[in-house]
Design a protein around this motif. Structure first.
Motif, mmCIF file in Angstrom:
data_model
loop_
_atom_site.group_PDB
_atom_site.id
_atom_site.type_symbol
_atom_site.label_atom_id
_atom_site.label_comp_id
_atom_site.label_asym_id
_atom_site.label_seq_id
_atom_site.Cartn_x
_atom_site.Cartn_y
_atom_site.Cartn_z
ATOM 1 N N LEU A 17 1.151 -21.619 9.551
ATOM 2 C CA LEU A 17 1.620 -22.427 10.669
ATOM 3 C C LEU A 17 1.033 -21.935 11.996
ATOM 4 N N GLY A 18 0.798 -20.654 12.115
ATOM 5 C CA GLY A 18 0.276 -20.091 13.351
ATOM 6 C C GLY A 18 -1.228 -20.261 13.506
ATOM 7 N N ALA A 19 -1.944 -20.411 12.405
ATOM 8 C CA ALA A 19 -3.400 -20.517 12.471
ATOM 9 C C ALA A 19 -3.853 -21.752 13.244
ATOM 10 N N PRO A 20 -3.285 -22.949 12.993
ATOM 11 C CA PRO A 20 -3.724 -24.097 13.796
ATOM 12 C C PRO A 20 -3.394 -23.923 15.284
ATOM 13 N N ALA A 21 -2.256 -23.314 15.577
ATOM 14 C CA ALA A 21 -1.901 -23.098 16.981
ATOM 15 C C ALA A 21 -2.898 -22.145 17.642
ATOM 16 N N MET A 22 -3.311 -21.118 16.908
ATOM 17 C CA MET A 22 -4.283 -20.174 17.456
ATOM 18 C C MET A 22 -5.657 -20.841 17.556
ATOM 19 N N ALA A 23 -5.989 -21.672 16.592
ATOM 20 C CA ALA A 23 -7.266 -22.387 16.646
ATOM 21 C C ALA A 23 -7.251 -23.379 17.802
ATOM 22 N N GLY A 24 -6.100 -24.017 18.041
ATOM 23 C CA GLY A 24 -5.979 -24.934 19.170
ATOM 24 C C GLY A 24 -6.120 -24.188 20.486
ATOM 25 N N ALA A 25 -5.582 -22.996 20.562
ATOM 26 C CA ALA A 25 -5.708 -22.197 21.782
ATOM 27 C C ALA A 25 -7.156 -21.780 21.988
ATOM 28 N N ALA A 26 -7.828 -21.446 20.917
ATOM 29 C CA ALA A 26 -9.229 -21.048 21.039
ATOM 30 C C ALA A 26 -10.101 -22.253 21.373
ATOM 31 N N SER A 27 -9.770 -23.416 20.824
ATOM 32 C CA SER A 27 -10.587 -24.586 21.087
ATOM 33 C C SER A 27 -10.243 -25.224 22.430
ATOM 34 N N SER A 28 -9.148 -24.775 23.081
ATOM 35 C CA SER A 28 -8.801 -25.348 24.373
ATOM 36 C C SER A 28 -9.672 -24.774 25.493
ATOM 37 N N ASP A 29 -10.513 -23.819 25.187
ATOM 38 C CA ASP A 29 -11.421 -23.262 26.188
ATOM 39 C C ASP A 29 -12.717 -24.077 26.185
ATOM 40 N N THR A 30 -12.548 -25.397 26.419
ATOM 41 C CA THR A 30 -13.698 -26.300 26.492
ATOM 42 C C THR A 30 -13.728 -26.938 27.880
ATOM 43 N N PRO A 31 -14.885 -27.382 28.309
ATOM 44 C CA PRO A 31 -14.958 -28.030 29.618
ATOM 45 C C PRO A 31 -14.047 -29.256 29.716
ATOM 46 N N GLN A 32 -13.996 -30.066 28.653
ATOM 47 C CA GLN A 32 -13.163 -31.261 28.683
ATOM 48 C C GLN A 32 -11.684 -30.897 28.785
ATOM 49 N N ALA A 33 -11.289 -29.813 28.118
ATOM 50 C CA ALA A 33 -9.897 -29.374 28.203
ATOM 51 C C ALA A 33 -9.552 -28.921 29.622
ATOM 52 N N ALA A 34 -10.469 -28.243 30.283
ATOM 53 C CA ALA A 34 -10.228 -27.806 31.654
ATOM 54 C C ALA A 34 -10.107 -29.003 32.590
ATOM 55 N N ILE A 35 -10.973 -30.002 32.409
ATOM 56 C CA ILE A 35 -10.926 -31.207 33.248
ATOM 57 C C ILE A 35 -9.613 -31.954 33.021
ATOM 58 N N THR A 36 -9.228 -32.103 31.754
ATOM 59 C CA THR A 36 -7.988 -32.804 31.419
ATOM 60 C C THR A 36 -6.782 -32.048 31.964
ATOM 61 N N ASP A 37 -6.788 -30.721 31.830
ATOM 62 C CA ASP A 37 -5.695 -29.887 32.329
ATOM 63 C C ASP A 37 -5.525 -30.088 33.836
ATOM 64 N N CYS A 38 -6.609 -30.040 34.558
ATOM 65 C CA CYS A 38 -6.551 -30.212 36.008
ATOM 66 C C CYS A 38 -6.141 -31.639 36.375
ATOM 67 N N ASN A 39 -6.682 -32.617 35.682
ATOM 68 C CA ASN A 39 -6.377 -34.015 35.975
ATOM 69 C C ASN A 39 -4.910 -34.326 35.696
#
Length: 169
Positions: A17-39
């Motif tokens: 159960l924790g692996a997808p959450a950790m993978a999501g955290a690792a994959s959230s370090d993308t340019p699109q994620a940063a733009i979406t987070d700020c927007n």
């Protein structure tokens, strides 16, 4: 062994159960994620690497760049991250970009319109000096040689024809 099995099973389930959450955290370090987070939030709510922030600035859509302050938010965070990494505790403030609040295309249009106005103004002044004689012009009515001015006098002639001369006595 019976006591270890439930513990091992619980640990295995937690990892699954924790692996997808950790993978999501690792994959959230993308340019699109940063733009979406700020927007979405008007600020960055997660930590992003300087490379990700730099890529986000380059990939930011034009509407997000123009209608939100995400470009400035991400740029400030990038400068702060680079300042932490390079200065090592120095409190030197980074230089500002010094950009204009007007888009480049609008500045170009304003400059072209100003140049056109100067050109047409200079042409109008030049044409004013070359105005032909006509009504209202230098040779027209009311002008220096118009009907209201006395006719120019003719110089006396020295011919012996006698025309226009008083009789001799």
């Amino acid at each position: 062994m019976t006591r270890r099995a439930p513990t091992l099973l619980a640990l295995l389930c937690a990892l699954c159960l924790g692996a997808p959450a950790m993978a999501g955290a690792a994959s959230s370090d993308t340019p699109q994620a940063a733009i979406t987070d700020c927007n979405d939030h008007g600020q960055l709510t997660a930590q992003y690497s300087p490379a990700t922030l730099q890529a986000a600035l380059g990939q930011m859509p034009a509407d997000v760049r123009e209608y939100t302050d995400c470009y400035d938010v991400i740029e400030r965070q990038l400068l702060a991250e680079e300042g932490k990494a390079s200065s090592g505790g120095s409190s030197t403030a980074p230089a500002s970009s010094g950009g204009s609040f007007l888009p480049t295309w609008l500045i170009i249009v304003i400059v072209l319109l100003a140049l056109a106005a100067i050109t047409f103004g200079a042409l109008a002044i030049r044409r004013r000096g070359e105005a032909p004689s006509g009504p209202g012009g230098p040779g027209g009515p009311g002008g220096p040689s118009g009907p209201s001015a006395p006719p120019p006098s003719e110089p006396p002639t020295q011919s012996g024809s006698g025309e226009g001369e008083p009789p001799a006595t």
